[in-house]
Design a protein around this motif. Structure first.
Motif, PDB file in Angstrom:
ATOM      1  N   SER A 132      -5.837   9.850  -5.551  1.00  8.90           N
ATOM      2  CA  SER A 132      -6.208   8.810  -6.503  1.00  8.90           C
ATOM      3  C   SER A 132      -4.956   8.454  -7.311  1.00  8.90           C
ATOM      4  O   SER A 132      -4.342   9.330  -7.928  1.00  8.90           O
ATOM      5  N   THR A 178       4.552   1.591 -12.397  1.00 10.48           N
ATOM      6  CA  THR A 178       4.360   0.354 -11.630  1.00 10.48           C
ATOM      7  C   THR A 178       5.262  -0.741 -12.168  1.00 10.48           C
ATOM      8  O   THR A 178       5.402  -0.860 -13.381  1.00 10.48           O
ATOM      9  N   ARG A 198      -1.858   6.868  -0.367  1.00  7.80           N
ATOM     10  CA  ARG A 198      -3.111   6.344   0.204  1.00  7.80           C
ATOM     11  C   ARG A 198      -3.480   7.140   1.443  1.00  7.80           C
ATOM     12  O   ARG A 198      -4.625   7.542   1.627  1.00  7.80           O
ATOM     13  N   GLU A 216      -5.205  13.402  -8.549  1.00  4.62           N
ATOM     14  CA  GLU A 216      -4.595  12.233  -9.173  1.00  4.62           C
ATOM     15  C   GLU A 216      -3.071  12.357  -9.221  1.00  4.62           C
ATOM     16  O   GLU A 216      -2.534  13.358  -9.688  1.00  4.62           O
ATOM     17  N   ALA A 241      -3.789  -0.583  -5.575  1.00  8.43           N
ATOM     18  CA  ALA A 241      -4.820  -1.625  -5.419  1.00  8.43           C
ATOM     19  C   ALA A 241      -5.420  -2.051  -6.762  1.00  8.43           C
ATOM     20  O   ALA A 241      -5.688  -3.229  -6.993  1.00  8.43           O
ATOM     21  N   ASP A 242      -5.577  -1.091  -7.702  1.00  7.82           N
ATOM     22  CA  ASP A 242      -6.351  -1.415  -8.909  1.00  7.82           C
ATOM     23  C   ASP A 242      -5.515  -2.119  -9.989  1.00  7.82           C
ATOM     24  O   ASP A 242      -6.027  -2.484 -11.040  1.00  7.82           O
ATOM     25  N   SER A 243      -4.229  -2.283  -9.750  1.00  4.60           N
ATOM     26  CA  SER A 243      -3.412  -2.902 -10.805  1.00  4.60           C
ATOM     27  C   SER A 243      -2.379  -3.863 -10.234  1.00  4.60           C
ATOM     28  O   SER A 243      -1.230  -3.896 -10.657  1.00  4.60           O
ATOM     29  N   SER A 291      -1.636   4.621 -12.651  1.00  2.00           N
ATOM     30  CA  SER A 291      -0.366   3.932 -12.867  1.00  2.00           C
ATOM     31  C   SER A 291      -0.057   3.733 -14.348  1.00  2.00           C
ATOM     32  O   SER A 291      -0.947   3.589 -15.179  1.00  2.00           O
TER      33      SER A 291
END
Lengths: 486, 486
Positions: free
Chosen positions: A231, A215, A226, A210, A451-453, A234
């Motif tokens: 992983s 962000t 990536r 991680e 991608a997740d945020s 943020s």
């Protein structure tokens, strides 16, 4: 010539030779006017009877693919440029190991969209660097000549994997004169700061580990993380920069292996981490035994306000690895950046650099060393700051004049970027094509989030690369696009 | 200037400023004659009263560390070069994440041993490259000038991550003219072939994965695989190269993720993989779904015998990723190599290259492109082959004349190296210091083996970098050292 022949094949050898040459010529792989080996030579190379080769050549000549200049040899006739190869058509035919999760790189860049829009006077604010036209190409040209004349072959042999010693000394002097006392033996020259980020993350993290980012953050770092299958965790920025409380929560919840941060004139927001938070961040790094990768790509491009020390300057304990570059002063294409690391990690980084590409181009390092003196650096810095400040002011004025008050931003005190936030519900990704139609490009906010945020209502404007008049025109066009979007 | 000040400290601010500057000057980090910021400027930067800064400067001036030129400013007085920093002393004080399994790099290299021996006319056969003196530095100098004049700023901006398109076309033409039909869009420019090896292994393997190598093999590849924490599986070479039967056993027993091989004029042995085995190797790669990384660093430096196709030339199916370099024609220090890959893996490699360092120096790529034409390449290749053949013959003759018959070797048909095997029980590591004493250096065999299968009786001699007369003298000295060893 090393032709792939199959002596056990039913296809006669002269046909195999002819076939190879024919395919090479028709595909354009054989350069026009390439001289083919003499039949005697090729026959010897391949351990064949000369007649076999002559037969193959005769067939090709009969088809008008090659020709003979008497007394000179056999040559390939001119052809067109080869067409690009298409992989995707037959992907299933490739070995399984070719295939893996892969982020598409096919989406056109803002500048490609802008070019496609065919505006008479296109204006790009999408750039990630300073203004290349501030760079004195002619002086650098002269210095490159001097270096090649002075060093001859030495400039073209392998160098020290840590980097050319005199260049490391110069960098140490420049950093110290900017307020960060550094020893040349704590500096590692890299191929641009991007390689600095890559070396550190590859050395300290393995796939699945991680990495914590603020962000929004630098898109090139996200690409790197990536590509390394890390992983990405943020923590959002606020007006004082990275939110320390939320950072500590993350450190408690997760096993963070690296904190990547741009504390000064951050990319893309232009914000700065407050000095108290800098000390808190270092305290956390110590408590949780987490390395910090400080990306200080424009730390001394300051236009006003109080100078803040780099994290590395506040860190005697070796918690921070510092990455920077001369790109803002020199040219991105030179690919010269550097890391500053103290303690055992330095030797491990040098090891890893050598394993990765042995060393950065010795010639370029010597040219940069000959060009960069403290005097020149400080003069160039003063000049850049003066010009960029004017351009920033021009952009802030235009934004207030041309864009609705619902578009929010914090005036940056330095760096290269202004970060705009559109009213909730509006998407900068949807704005981009309209803006390019109107003749202006910017960097859409989504590129700066993992991608997740993803947040899609921000956009990054570069104020450093355009003249004030063009900046005003560019913002006007942005306003037009914005009205179309609503 | 971004001085690290602590406003909550008991130490008065003027002392903090003085302390920082004093340490920087005494440690040599501050370049002599560096101009310190005007007290007014520094006070503004740090948000302090000007008197505070003036007090700090006064203390330093009183101690003779800085001086004032009236009307010009305050400057640092000249000092000596800084002493190197010693990490190791206080290693335990560093954060835990600094420490990890790390191969020591402190052992002196053969050339360092040779230099230490202080022989009047030292001769090194330890080199890994061709003879730099065959490279026409002057021509290259001229072309570098032309390129900077021709391309101006464009040569100094970021380039295509795949590499400069005209250079990729030239490489495609050169490879095709050598018997390997390649399209420019299958070529990726790398920072030397070392980066090519690094990109492929980093993209396809993760820590702990198994990579198969032939032994002995290129030391730089072993360094890389160790740095990536890969598990190294080895298969010994015989006179026909990689032993295919033992390779297949390995593929059955283990989960091999990559096969790294130098099929042509191998480093260090100079041996070639026979053509039947080349086809068997490709069949195995297909059957076991294992990628092959072909390192063809001197494939066309052939002095006699039949030309053998590169593995890649025999592989329509995309099992082989091909790595090479222009270093043997140009200069190692330029750091320009290339990968050839077909199929989806190509795009993934480009992605990974961009994440690693964005792109290889655009200026250097353009200079190489302007310099390398097929005509020049073929002419340079002919000349190099002619010169290196003579030097190889000189070395083989000297070996037969000067060394006992118990020292075994296979005459190489190309490349740069002769591999000697000492009688069982004799160690080339023990021979090396004696040889350097006698005035000759070589590459000891142990460097070319992974830790679990070290053989110490081999040694690699480079015949390409010395004149015939010096080669004879060097081998004579080697004979002397060998007699001392026994």
């Amino acid at each position: 010539m090393r032709l792939p022949l199959d002596r056990h094949s039913d296809i006669p050898l002269y046909r195999q030779i002819e076939g190879f040459l024919r395919q090479g010529i028709l595909s354009g792989s054989f350069a026009p006017e390439t001289r083919l080996p003499a039949t005697r030579t090729l026959a010897r190379d391949l351990g064949l009877n000369r007649l076999t080769v002559e037969t193959a050549y005769a067939e090709l000549q009969a088809d008008g693919l090659i020709y003979t200049r008497s007394g000179s040899g056999t040559y390939v006739l001119p052809r067109f440029q080869p067409a690009p190869v298409a992989h995707t058509s037959s992907d299933l035919a490739w070995p399984r190991w070719h295939h893996a999760e892969m982020r598409s790189v096919s989406a056109p860049t803002p500048d490609e969209l802008l070019a496609a829009a065919r505006q008479p006077h296109p204006l790009s604010l999408a750039n990630g660097t300073g203004d290349p036209h501030l760079f004195p190409v002619k002086d650098f040209h002269k210095i490159m000549q001097t270096v090649i004349r002075r060093d001859g072959i030495a400039a073209l042999e392998y160098g020290d994997p840590r980097g050319y010693a005199p260049l490391r000394r110069t960098i140490a002097h420049v950093l110290t004169s900017q307020g960060m006392a550094v020893h040349p033996d704590q500096i590692l020259i890299t191929s641009g700061s991007q390689q600095g980020l890559a070396l550190v993350s590859q050395l300290l993290l393995k796939p699945g580990d991680e990495v914590l980012v603020e962000t929004p953050t630098y898109a090139g770092a996200l690409d790197l993380f990536r590509a390394l299958n890390l992983s990405i965790v943020s923590v959002p920025l606020d007006a004082q920069g990275l939110q320390i409380e939320r950072l500590e929560q993350r450190l408690q919840q997760r096993l963070i292996k690296l904190i990547y941060t741009m504390p000064t004139f951050q990319n893309p927001t232009g914000s700065c981490l407050s000095t108290p938070r800098r000390r808190q961040l270092l305290a956390l790094a110590d408590r949780y035994n987490v390395p910090i990768l400080e990306d200080d790509f424009v730390g001394d491009l300051r236009y006003e306000g109080r100078a803040q020390p780099a994290l590395k300057a506040l860190d005697p304990g070796g918690h921070v690895i510092y990455a920077s570059t001369f790109s803002k002063m020199l040219m991105p294409g030179l690919r010269v950046g550097f890391l500053v690391a103290t303690g055992p990690i330095y030797d491990r980084l040098v090891n890893f650099k050598r394993a990765s590409d042995l060393a950065t181009s010795n010639l370029i390092q010597r040219a940069v060393e000959a060009y960069v003196t403290i005097g020149r650096y400080q003069a160039h810095l003063r000049r850049s700051c003066q010009i960029y400040r004017q351009r920033r002011d021009a952009m802030l004025t235009s934004i207030k004049r041309q864009l609705p008050a619902s578009v929010q931003f914090n005036p940056p005190h330095g760096g290269l970027f202004v970060w705009l936030r559109l009213p909730a519900g509006l998407s900068s990704s949807e704005l981009l094509p309209l803006a390019c139609e109107a003749g202006v490009a910017f960097a859409p906010g989504r590129d700066f989030f993992p991608a997740d945020s993803v947040e899609d209502n921000g956009l990054r404007l570069n104020f450093a690369t355009q003249q004030p008049a063009d900046i005003e025109e560019a913002i006007k066009r942005l306003g037009i696009a914005l009205r179309r979007l609503r």
